[in-house]
Write a protein that holds these residues in place. Structure first.
Motif, PDB file in Angstrom:
ATOM      1  N   UNK A   1       0.829  -1.208   0.000  1.00  0.00           N
ATOM      2  CA  UNK A   1       0.000   0.000   0.000  1.00  0.00           C
ATOM      3  C   UNK A   1       0.866   1.261   0.000  1.00  0.00           C
ATOM      4  N   UNK A   2       1.900   1.275   0.849  1.00  0.00           N
ATOM      5  CA  UNK A   2       2.652   2.504   1.083  1.00  0.00           C
ATOM      6  C   UNK A   2       3.891   2.670   0.197  1.00  0.00           C
ATOM      7  N   UNK A   3       4.480   1.564  -0.244  1.00  0.00           N
ATOM      8  CA  UNK A   3       5.693   1.600  -1.073  1.00  0.00           C
ATOM      9  C   UNK A   3       6.832   2.375  -0.409  1.00  0.00           C
ATOM     10  N   UNK A   4       6.925   2.268   0.907  1.00  0.00           N
ATOM     11  CA  UNK A   4       7.976   2.948   1.663  1.00  0.00           C
ATOM     12  C   UNK A   4       8.335   2.094   2.869  1.00  0.00           C
ATOM     13  N   UNK A   5       9.587   1.700   2.976  1.00  0.00           N
ATOM     14  CA  UNK A   5      10.003   0.848   4.100  1.00  0.00           C
ATOM     15  C   UNK A   5       9.803   1.500   5.462  1.00  0.00           C
ATOM     16  N   UNK A   6      10.255   2.745   5.671  1.00  0.00           N
ATOM     17  CA  UNK A   6      10.058   3.344   7.001  1.00  0.00           C
ATOM     18  C   UNK A   6       8.577   3.491   7.373  1.00  0.00           C
ATOM     19  N   UNK A   7       7.758   3.915   6.413  1.00  0.00           N
ATOM     20  CA  UNK A   7       6.327   4.061   6.689  1.00  0.00           C
ATOM     21  C   UNK A   7       5.678   2.710   6.961  1.00  0.00           C
ATOM     22  N   UNK A   8       6.107   1.686   6.241  1.00  0.00           N
ATOM     23  CA  UNK A   8       5.551   0.346   6.431  1.00  0.00           C
ATOM     24  C   UNK A   8       5.934  -0.220   7.786  1.00  0.00           C
ATOM     25  N   UNK A   9       7.171   0.020   8.216  1.00  0.00           N
ATOM     26  CA  UNK A   9       7.595  -0.443   9.536  1.00  0.00           C
ATOM     27  C   UNK A   9       6.809   0.262  10.641  1.00  0.00           C
ATOM     28  N   UNK A  10       6.553   1.550  10.458  1.00  0.00           N
ATOM     29  CA  UNK A  10       5.755   2.289  11.434  1.00  0.00           C
ATOM     30  C   UNK A  10       4.318   1.777  11.463  1.00  0.00           C
ATOM     31  N   UNK A  11       3.786   1.473  10.306  1.00  0.00           N
ATOM     32  CA  UNK A  11       2.433   0.921  10.214  1.00  0.00           C
ATOM     33  C   UNK A  11       2.356  -0.427  10.920  1.00  0.00           C
ATOM     34  N   UNK A  12       3.375  -1.248  10.737  1.00  0.00           N
ATOM     35  CA  UNK A  12       3.423  -2.542  11.420  1.00  0.00           C
ATOM     36  C   UNK A  12       3.411  -2.342  12.940  1.00  0.00           C
ATOM     37  N   UNK A  13       4.225  -1.414  13.421  1.00  0.00           N
ATOM     38  CA  UNK A  13       4.267  -1.133  14.859  1.00  0.00           C
ATOM     39  C   UNK A  13       2.926  -0.606  15.368  1.00  0.00           C
ATOM     40  N   UNK A  14       2.306   0.267  14.578  1.00  0.00           N
ATOM     41  CA  UNK A  14       0.997   0.801  14.970  1.00  0.00           C
ATOM     42  C   UNK A  14      -0.063  -0.291  15.004  1.00  0.00           C
ATOM     43  N   UNK A  15       0.094  -1.298  14.140  1.00  0.00           N
ATOM     44  CA  UNK A  15      -0.835  -2.427  14.143  1.00  0.00           C
ATOM     45  C   UNK A  15      -0.786  -3.166  15.470  1.00  0.00           C
ATOM     46  N   UNK A  16       0.423  -3.365  16.007  1.00  0.00           N
ATOM     47  CA  UNK A  16       0.549  -4.049  17.293  1.00  0.00           C
ATOM     48  C   UNK A  16      -0.106  -3.244  18.405  1.00  0.00           C
ATOM     49  N   UNK A  17       0.050  -1.927  18.371  1.00  0.00           N
ATOM     50  CA  UNK A  17      -0.578  -1.076  19.386  1.00  0.00           C
ATOM     51  C   UNK A  17      -2.101  -1.148  19.289  1.00  0.00           C
ATOM     52  N   UNK A  18      -2.619  -1.078  18.073  1.00  0.00           N
ATOM     53  CA  UNK A  18      -4.081  -1.163  17.901  1.00  0.00           C
ATOM     54  C   UNK A  18      -4.610  -2.527  18.342  1.00  0.00           C
TER      55      UNK A  18
END
Length: 77
Positions: free
Chosen positions: A36-53
């Motif tokens: 979706x994002x095509x960006x490694x840093x943004x994707x890693x942040x999204x992954x981390x936010x998924x764990x929080x949610x």
């Protein structure tokens, strides 16, 4: 570790739930985010936010299929 045990860890508010989720589903979630994002840093942040949610949602929610629950969170983020 199977999904039932991971969900039990969330209900026990055991931080090991995050580690087990990352071990089992981290690559899947990162892949979904990258598509979706095509960006490694943004994707890693999204992954981390998924764990929080997931941490905030799993009690009271009891996911029937943990992988689907987590990928839906990732897509929505």
């Amino acid at each position: 570790m199977d999904d039932k045990k991971i969900i039990d860890l969330y209900f026990a508010r055991d931080e090991q739930a995050i580690a087990e989720t990352q071990t089992k589903y981290g690559r899947l979630l990162l892949s979904v985010a990258m598509n979706i994002l095509h960006s490694s840093p943004d994707s890693e942040e999204c992954e981390s936010d998924t764990y929080l949610r997931a941490w905030n949602a799993i009690p009271p929610t009891i996911p029937e299929i943990l992988s689907a629950f987590l990928t839906k969170i990732t897509r929505n983020l």
